[in-house]
Design a protein around this motif. Structure first.
Motif, mmCIF file in Angstrom:
data_model
loop_
_atom_site.group_PDB
_atom_site.id
_atom_site.type_symbol
_atom_site.label_atom_id
_atom_site.label_comp_id
_atom_site.label_asym_id
_atom_site.label_seq_id
_atom_site.Cartn_x
_atom_site.Cartn_y
_atom_site.Cartn_z
ATOM 1 N N MET A 242 0.812 -1.221 0.000
ATOM 2 C CA MET A 242 0.000 0.000 0.000
ATOM 3 C C MET A 242 0.843 1.267 0.000
ATOM 4 O O MET A 242 0.402 2.295 -0.500
ATOM 5 C CB MET A 242 -0.905 -0.009 1.203
ATOM 6 C CG MET A 242 -1.960 -1.055 1.028
ATOM 7 S SD MET A 242 -2.874 -1.188 2.502
ATOM 8 C CE MET A 242 -4.489 -1.371 1.856
ATOM 9 N N VAL A 243 2.051 1.169 0.576
ATOM 10 C CA VAL A 243 2.932 2.340 0.577
ATOM 11 C C VAL A 243 3.224 2.739 -0.871
ATOM 12 O O VAL A 243 3.201 3.924 -1.229
ATOM 13 C CB VAL A 243 4.239 2.013 1.338
ATOM 14 C CG1 VAL A 243 5.256 3.122 1.183
ATOM 15 C CG2 VAL A 243 3.953 1.747 2.811
ATOM 16 N N GLN A 244 3.439 1.722 -1.709
ATOM 17 C CA GLN A 244 3.711 1.980 -3.126
ATOM 18 C C GLN A 244 2.438 2.456 -3.841
ATOM 19 O O GLN A 244 2.465 3.368 -4.661
ATOM 20 C CB GLN A 244 4.264 0.683 -3.753
ATOM 21 C CG GLN A 244 4.480 0.719 -5.247
ATOM 22 C CD GLN A 244 5.578 1.703 -5.645
ATOM 23 O OE1 GLN A 244 6.342 2.165 -4.809
ATOM 24 N NE2 GLN A 244 5.604 2.059 -6.925
ATOM 25 N N GLU A 245 1.303 1.829 -3.472
ATOM 26 C CA GLU A 245 0.040 2.194 -4.123
ATOM 27 C C GLU A 245 -0.353 3.639 -3.832
ATOM 28 O O GLU A 245 -1.012 4.296 -4.627
ATOM 29 C CB GLU A 245 -1.094 1.270 -3.654
ATOM 30 C CG GLU A 245 -1.076 -0.048 -4.380
ATOM 31 C CD GLU A 245 -2.059 -1.034 -3.796
ATOM 32 O OE1 GLU A 245 -3.007 -0.614 -3.116
ATOM 33 O OE2 GLU A 245 -1.855 -2.242 -4.010
ATOM 34 N N ALA A 246 0.058 4.119 -2.659
ATOM 35 C CA ALA A 246 -0.324 5.489 -2.270
ATOM 36 C C ALA A 246 0.668 6.525 -2.810
ATOM 37 O O ALA A 246 0.578 7.705 -2.460
ATOM 38 C CB ALA A 246 -0.385 5.583 -0.754
ATOM 39 N N LYS A 247 1.585 6.096 -3.653
ATOM 40 C CA LYS A 247 2.677 6.962 -4.136
ATOM 41 C C LYS A 247 2.183 8.363 -4.523
ATOM 42 O O LYS A 247 1.240 8.504 -5.307
ATOM 43 C CB LYS A 247 3.334 6.298 -5.349
ATOM 44 C CG LYS A 247 4.615 6.949 -5.744
ATOM 45 C CD LYS A 247 5.300 6.147 -6.802
ATOM 46 C CE LYS A 247 6.502 6.961 -7.258
ATOM 47 N NZ LYS A 247 6.934 6.605 -8.554
ATOM 48 N N GLY A 248 2.797 9.345 -3.955
ATOM 49 C CA GLY A 248 2.431 10.737 -4.261
ATOM 50 C C GLY A 248 1.264 11.226 -3.414
ATOM 51 O O GLY A 248 0.996 12.421 -3.323
ATOM 52 N N GLY A 249 0.529 10.298 -2.795
ATOM 53 C CA GLY A 249 -0.679 10.682 -2.060
ATOM 54 C C GLY A 249 -0.569 10.490 -0.559
ATOM 55 O O GLY A 249 0.476 10.736 0.039
ATOM 56 N N THR A 250 -1.690 10.044 0.028
ATOM 57 C CA THR A 250 -1.763 9.928 1.495
ATOM 58 C C THR A 250 -2.103 8.494 1.876
ATOM 59 O O THR A 250 -2.958 7.869 1.239
ATOM 60 C CB THR A 250 -2.891 10.863 2.025
ATOM 61 O OG1 THR A 250 -2.629 12.182 1.559
ATOM 62 C CG2 THR A 250 -2.956 10.851 3.544
ATOM 63 N N LEU A 251 -1.430 7.980 2.909
ATOM 64 C CA LEU A 251 -1.760 6.655 3.434
ATOM 65 C C LEU A 251 -2.355 6.844 4.828
ATOM 66 O O LEU A 251 -1.702 7.390 5.714
ATOM 67 C CB LEU A 251 -0.495 5.792 3.512
ATOM 68 C CG LEU A 251 -0.664 4.401 4.129
ATOM 69 C CD1 LEU A 251 -1.594 3.531 3.283
ATOM 70 C CD2 LEU A 251 0.689 3.698 4.263
ATOM 71 N N LEU A 252 -3.616 6.429 4.980
ATOM 72 C CA LEU A 252 -4.242 6.521 6.309
ATOM 73 C C LEU A 252 -4.107 5.172 7.008
ATOM 74 O O LEU A 252 -4.624 4.154 6.525
ATOM 75 C CB LEU A 252 -5.725 6.895 6.181
ATOM 76 C CG LEU A 252 -6.538 6.772 7.482
ATOM 77 C CD1 LEU A 252 -6.010 7.705 8.582
ATOM 78 C CD2 LEU A 252 -8.018 7.074 7.233
ATOM 79 N N LEU A 253 -3.403 5.174 8.125
ATOM 80 C CA LEU A 253 -3.280 3.953 8.932
ATOM 81 C C LEU A 253 -4.307 4.038 10.055
ATOM 82 O O LEU A 253 -4.087 4.704 11.061
ATOM 83 C CB LEU A 253 -1.866 3.843 9.515
ATOM 84 C CG LEU A 253 -0.728 3.786 8.501
ATOM 85 C CD1 LEU A 253 0.621 3.850 9.191
ATOM 86 C CD2 LEU A 253 -0.825 2.511 7.673
#
Ligand SMILES: Nc1ncnc2c1ncn2[C@@H]1O[C@H](COP(=O)(O)OP(=O)(O)OP(=O)(O)O)[C@@H](O)[C@H]1O
Length: 467
Positions: A242-253
């Motif tokens: 998911m870190v890669q999938e969120a590239k450029g954006g935001t990752l909500l944990l």
């Protein structure tokens, strides 16, 4: 008739080489001969067995059940699971008719399958665990939101809500890690999405993962992905995390308090160095994401209890927003009630309205499940209300039970004379009664006045009666 039994010593030697048991009985079930493996399986010497009847041996718990007896009853070949000394045996009995002899024999071939059964049970258990993981992962994936849809409009007009909006405005202009705190259902995820949408990362993905919904053993690969051949059973192409999938954006944990302790150093590396290493990878990769973490746990207590790393807590807590519980935002309750009433009226093609008394009860309730609970209750009310007017009776019992001031929906605004005050109470009572009982006669009865006295007041207060 007594059977004299002779087995050529060469055959005896051959049968004794076998790892499987061989047991021979006559037509009456009397044991005639057995090989060495069979004596071990039964746990008695040949002398103790030969000459006894299988029914007697069964009674002595040497084996259960006796396959010889079943073969003699059915007069055909029988395969049957047997237990002897806590071992699982597969016994196959054959009915033998020897040429020139007028008696029949039963030959039983006994295979010890205890280990096979154990491994197949282990396999079944392993399969059940995998099935459970797959199911949990499937559910987790439905918790994993990657969306470019516009964020939902935030509802609220009270002071506390305004304070949250102001903070959101400020934190969306910076790229620092953010921690959103608040009870379950207060709107932490929706706040996070709104911040992403206002930020410079808005054109890139917003990816949400619920740390409590994914089994600990799978969370690392979900977050960081894995390289091809990283472990047995891994997809041979590898997997993007998911870190890669969120590239450029935001990752909500989401539910960060449930992040397993052994994964916490990896998140710390991600926050401090903006790098991560996929499972099976040999070098760290750059991460271009903003991290927002959310939780309803008290992280500082978890730090004190050594359940959450202190260094990670401070890294996450650079900026924080506390979303207040609904019971502290009384001004917003009405807005939510009207919003969800409209929403579910449209969805279920109804025209529900509620009495002031109901609104008052909703306003008074503590809402431990916050906005999510309110939304669920509104949906349920719109679906289950018997008429278009939602009455106190339609409410779940827990709401009515906790209502602090039944019947006191009325408040005095500004300086009022006693007459004005009483007239307001009267007007409110007439309106409520007509809403509640539907007909003027029933409403008048309920208030203990005649129908004409009721109608006089309806005219006096210019109350509109629906057709
Ligand atoms: N201010 C708001 N305006 C509109 N809807 C809201 C607001 N606050 C919460 N909601 C709604 O309430 C529900 C719960 O919100 P959300 O999932 O964001 O809560 P949460 O705090 O993240 O919950 P949890 O801790 O259980 O993950 C959602 O349907 C969300 O749309």
């Amino acid at each position: 008739m007594n059977t004299t039994f002779y087995l050529d010593p060469r055959f005896q030697q051959m049968f004794n080489c076998l790892d499987d048991g061989i047991f021979i009985a006559d037509h009456s079930g009397k044991a005639l001969w057995l090989n060495e493996t069979s004596t071990k399986q039964i746990g008695a010497s040949a002398e103790q067995i030969i000459g006894r009847n299988v029914t007697e041996l069964e009674g002595m718990k040497m084996f259960t059940p006796s396959v010889t007896n079943i073969v003699l009853q059915k007069r055909e070949t029988v395969s049957q699971m047997q237990t002897s000394r806590n071992r699982q045996l597969l016994a196959t009995g054959y009915l033998l008719k020897i040429e020139d002899e007028d008696i029949e024999y039963v030959l039983v071939h006994v295979k010890d399958i205890t280990e096979t059964v154990r491994s197949s049970l282990k396999l079944e258990k392993a399969e059940a665990v995998i099935k459970q993981y797959v199911e949990e992962l499937r559910q987790a994936k439905s918790q994993r939101i990657e969306t470019n849809e516009k964020s939902q409009q935030l509802i609220g007009k009270g002071k506390k809500h305004q304070e949250v909006l102001d903070l959101m405005e400020r934190v969306s202009t910076v790229d620092a890690t953010l921690l959103i705190l608040g009870e379950t259902g207060v709107g932490k995820s929706i706040v996070a999405k709104n911040i992403h949408d206002k930020s410079e990362r808005a054109r890139h993905p917003f990816v949400q993962i619920n740390c409590s919904a994914i089994p600990a053993s799978l969370l690392e690969s979900e977050l960081f992905g894995y390289k091809k051949g990283a472990f047995t059973g891994a997809d041979h192409k590898g997997k993007t995390g998911m870190v890669q999938e969120a590239k450029g954006g935001t990752l909500l944990l989401d539910e960060i308090g449930d992040l397993p302790f052994d994964l916490q150093p990896k998140l710390l590396q991600l926050l401090q160095e903006k790098t991560y290493t996929p499972i099976g990878g040999t070098k760290a990769e750059q991460a271009d994401i903003r991290i927002i973490a959310a939780t309803n746990s008290d992280l500082s207590t978890m730090v004190a209890d050594k359940q959450f790393r202190e260094d990670l807590y401070y890294r996450l807590n650079v900026l924080s927003i506390q979303v207040p519980p609904l019971r502290e935002r009384e001004e917003d309750i009405q807005s939510f009630v009207h919003h969800y009433m409209d929403h579910y009226n449209t969805k279920y093609k109804r025209n529900c309205v509620m009495t002031n008394e109901v609104l008052d009860i909703l306003q008074d309730y503590e809402w431990p499940g916050n906005v999510r609970e309110l939304e669920n209750i509104m949906e349920r009310l719109v679906i289950t209300a018997k008429s278009d007017v939602i009455l106190k009776e339609d409410l779940p019992e827990k709401l009515v039970m906790t209502h602090k001031k039944p019947g006191s929906s009325f408040s005095i605004h500004g300086a009022q004379s006693l007459t004005e005050h009483l007239e307001n109470v009267e007007k409110e009572a007439i309106t409520e009664a007509i809403n509640e009982y539907g007909s003027t006669r029933k409403a008048a009865d309920a208030l203990g006045i005649t129908q004409s006295a009721f109608m006089r007041r309806v005219r006096k207060y210019e109350i509109t009666l629906s057709k």
